[in-house]
Design an enzyme around this catalytic site. Structure first.
Site, PDB file in Angstrom:
ATOM      1  N   LYS A 251       0.520 -10.933   7.130  1.00  0.00           N
ATOM      2  CA  LYS A 251       0.852  -9.540   7.454  1.00  0.00           C
ATOM      3  C   LYS A 251      -0.468  -8.952   7.914  1.00  0.00           C
ATOM      4  O   LYS A 251      -1.413  -8.823   7.136  1.00  0.00           O
ATOM      5  CB  LYS A 251       1.349  -8.800   6.246  1.00  0.00           C
ATOM      6  CG  LYS A 251       1.524  -7.283   6.468  1.00  0.00           C
ATOM      7  CD  LYS A 251       2.095  -6.630   5.234  1.00  0.00           C
ATOM      8  CE  LYS A 251       2.326  -5.161   5.420  1.00  0.00           C
ATOM      9  NZ  LYS A 251       1.112  -4.346   5.470  1.00  0.00           N
TER      10      LYS A 251
ATOM     11  N   SER B 216       0.842  -1.205   0.000  1.00  0.00           N
ATOM     12  CA  SER B 216       0.000   0.000   0.000  1.00  0.00           C
ATOM     13  C   SER B 216       0.875   1.252   0.000  1.00  0.00           C
ATOM     14  O   SER B 216       0.694   2.157  -0.813  1.00  0.00           O
ATOM     15  CB  SER B 216      -0.882   0.027   1.249  1.00  0.00           C
ATOM     16  OG  SER B 216      -1.443  -1.240   1.495  1.00  0.00           O
TER      17      SER B 216
ATOM     18  N   TYR C 223      -2.018 -11.119   3.225  1.00  0.00           N
ATOM     19  CA  TYR C 223      -2.015  -9.719   3.644  1.00  0.00           C
ATOM     20  C   TYR C 223      -3.442  -9.365   4.082  1.00  0.00           C
ATOM     21  O   TYR C 223      -4.330  -9.239   3.255  1.00  0.00           O
ATOM     22  CB  TYR C 223      -1.558  -8.876   2.457  1.00  0.00           C
ATOM     23  CG  TYR C 223      -1.365  -7.405   2.683  1.00  0.00           C
ATOM     24  CD1 TYR C 223      -0.719  -6.622   1.718  1.00  0.00           C
ATOM     25  CD2 TYR C 223      -1.815  -6.760   3.821  1.00  0.00           C
ATOM     26  CE1 TYR C 223      -0.539  -5.266   1.893  1.00  0.00           C
ATOM     27  CE2 TYR C 223      -1.637  -5.415   4.008  1.00  0.00           C
ATOM     28  CZ  TYR C 223      -0.994  -4.664   3.047  1.00  0.00           C
ATOM     29  OH  TYR C 223      -0.802  -3.321   3.224  1.00  0.00           O
TER      30      TYR C 223
ATOM     31  N   ILE D  39       5.838  -4.686   9.860  1.00  0.00           N
ATOM     32  CA  ILE D  39       5.955  -4.102   8.518  1.00  0.00           C
ATOM     33  C   ILE D  39       5.112  -2.841   8.565  1.00  0.00           C
ATOM     34  O   ILE D  39       3.943  -2.912   8.948  1.00  0.00           O
ATOM     35  CB  ILE D  39       5.403  -5.044   7.424  1.00  0.00           C
ATOM     36  CG1 ILE D  39       6.237  -6.322   7.349  1.00  0.00           C
ATOM     37  CG2 ILE D  39       5.366  -4.325   6.072  1.00  0.00           C
ATOM     38  CD1 ILE D  39       5.670  -7.371   6.400  1.00  0.00           C
TER      39      ILE D  39
ATOM     40  N   SER E 248      -2.661  -6.063   9.038  1.00  0.00           N
ATOM     41  CA  SER E 248      -2.814  -4.606   9.120  1.00  0.00           C
ATOM     42  C   SER E 248      -4.162  -4.187   9.674  1.00  0.00           C
ATOM     43  O   SER E 248      -4.471  -2.997   9.720  1.00  0.00           O
ATOM     44  CB  SER E 248      -2.606  -3.983   7.739  1.00  0.00           C
ATOM     45  OG  SER E 248      -1.256  -4.131   7.358  1.00  0.00           O
TER      46      SER E 248
HETATM   47  C1  LIG Z   1      -3.788   0.876   6.309  1.00  0.00           C
HETATM   48  C2  LIG Z   1      -2.321   1.021   6.062  1.00  0.00           C
HETATM   49  O1  LIG Z   1      -1.871   1.629   5.127  1.00  0.00           O
HETATM   50  N1  LIG Z   1      -1.530   0.456   6.974  1.00  0.00           N
HETATM   51  C3  LIG Z   1      -0.098   0.554   6.881  1.00  0.00           C
HETATM   52  C4  LIG Z   1       0.412   1.204   8.136  1.00  0.00           C
HETATM   53  O2  LIG Z   1       1.832   1.114   8.169  1.00  0.00           O
HETATM   54  C5  LIG Z   1      -0.008   2.692   8.179  1.00  0.00           C
HETATM   55  O3  LIG Z   1       0.584   3.359   7.061  1.00  0.00           O
HETATM   56  C6  LIG Z   1       0.516   3.325   9.448  1.00  0.00           C
HETATM   57  O4  LIG Z   1       0.036   2.602  10.543  1.00  0.00           O
HETATM   58  C7  LIG Z   1       0.097   4.796   9.535  1.00  0.00           C
HETATM   59  O5  LIG Z   1      -1.284   4.884   9.747  1.00  0.00           O
HETATM   60  C8  LIG Z   1       0.476  -0.852   6.732  1.00  0.00           C
HETATM   61  O6  LIG Z   1      -0.125  -1.738   7.610  1.00  0.00           O
HETATM   62  C9  LIG Z   1       0.381  -1.294   5.301  1.00  0.00           C
HETATM   63  C10 LIG Z   1       1.661  -1.021   4.595  1.00  0.00           C
HETATM   64  O7  LIG Z   1       2.554  -0.452   5.138  1.00  0.00           O
HETATM   65  C11 LIG Z   1       1.844  -1.433   3.202  1.00  0.00           C
HETATM   66  O8  LIG Z   1       1.132  -2.318   2.750  1.00  0.00           O
HETATM   67  O9  LIG Z   1       2.714  -0.833   2.535  1.00  0.00           O
END
Ligand SMILES: CC(=O)N[C@@H]([C@@H](O)[C@H](O)[C@H](O)CO)[C@@H](O)CC(=O)C(=O)O
EC number: 4.1.3.3
Length: 301
Positions: free
Chosen positions: A166, A48, A138, A208, A168
């Site tokens: 993973k 993402s 994921y 991650i 999230s």
């Molecule tokens: C919903 C979302 O994008 N979640 C992020 C989090 O790292 C998020 O950016 C972070 O908690 C800030 O809100 C990750 O879990 C997903 C992620 O980093 C990725 O797939 O690149």
């Protein structure tokens, strides 16, 4: 599968664009070198935070090729290969395997909310295109629209290449559920950066995250303190991380436009974000400066 490959801090890798908004191989290699130098455990490429959903199959191949050329064999590399259709996802899975990544990962099918058997088929089709590569589910229901369930995980556990999740989703209870169901060697990675310390407490193998790359020192600090048994101190660093994330999210521009502007201030210019993600506006520059100062202050503590 070696669990220790995933034991640690694995930043989600950002899309590195040139000033015209095209994928920049040079900037991609520069960011990979930058993060290698920070002492992280691995990289999560094409997720993402990597703005994968706005890139072509060919562009995603170029990104992964340049990351692997720079850090392949030096860092654990997990390649997110899912697209909005099975065929393109399989092409990226085959390509990732040809580059010898450590694992591939895939969100569930997006847009149409498919039934569990449809999701399992999509994941197993992708995994079959990379028969010699570990597969990581994921789970990101807030963006994908569908959530992993114990029943769906049980179905996926029939695939011997499935080594973990993973996670999230926001409830850290989900980490406990997948870990308990998968067993001690099952990899469960904490996804929400705002609750890295609680994810570790619930049994996450590692983390991650989309903001790891802009402040890796802080997530490494949480990891070290947690495993030294200094949970209260780890929570205090987590508090700093959360305040920084909230500050970065207060901009008009997208979070990833903000993190890229902060990285540029630290000498790593990887461009901005691709439409439809909103770019920074003038008033966001104060947010960038304040968040950057908060990161420096938290690291210096
Ligand atoms: C919903 C979302 O994008 N979640 C992020 C989090 O790292 C998020 O950016 C972070 O908690 C800030 O809100 C990750 O879990 C997903 C992620 O980093 C990725 O797939 O690149």
């Amino acid at each position: 599968m070696e669990l220790k490959k995933y034991l640690g801090v694995i930043p989600a890798f950002y899309a590195c664009y040139d000033d015209a908004g095209n994928i920049s191989p040079e900037r991609t290699r520069a960011l990979a070198r930058y993060l290698l130098g920070k002492g992280v455990k691995g990289l999560y490429v094409g997720g993402s935070s990597g703005e994968c959903i706005y890139q072509s199959v060919q562009e995603r191949k170029v990104i992964l090729e340049n990351v692997m050329a720079e850090v392949g064999g030096k860092l654990t590399v997990i390649a997110h290969v899912a697209c909005n259709n099975t065929l393109d996802s399989q092409e990226l899975a085959r390509h990732a395997e040809s580059l010898k990544v450590d694992a591939i990962a895939a969100i569930p099918p997006i847009y149409f909310h498919l039934p569990p058997y449809g999701i399992a088929e999509y994941w197993n089709d992708i995994s079959a295109a990379a028969p010699n590569t570990d597969f990581i589910i994921y789970n990101i229901p807030q963006l994908a629209g569908v959530a992993l369930t114990p029943a769906l995980l049980a179905e996926m556990q029939k695939n011997p290449r499935v080594i973990g999740v993973k996670n999230s989703s926001m409830p850290t209870q989900d980490i406990q559920m997948w870990k308990d169901q998968g067993g001690p060697d099952f990899v469960v990675m904490n996804g929400p950066d705002e609750q890295f310390v609680s994810g570790l407490a619930m049994g996450a193998t590692g983390g991650i995250g989309g903001t790891f790359a802009v402040m890796p020192e802080l997530f490494l600090k949480v990891w070290g303190l947690f495993y030294a048994g200094k949970v209260a101190e780890a929570a205090a660093v987590q508090n700093d991380i959360c305040r920084i994330i909230y500050k970065m999210c207060s901009a008009h521009g997208n979070l990833y436009a903000v993190v890229k502007a902060i990285l540029k201030k630290h000498g790593c210019d990887i461009g901005s974000v691709r439409k439809p993600l909103p770019a920074l506006i003038d008033s966001d520059l104060t947010v960038v400066d304040e968040a950057s100062a908060m990161i420096d202050a938290a690291i210096a503590k």
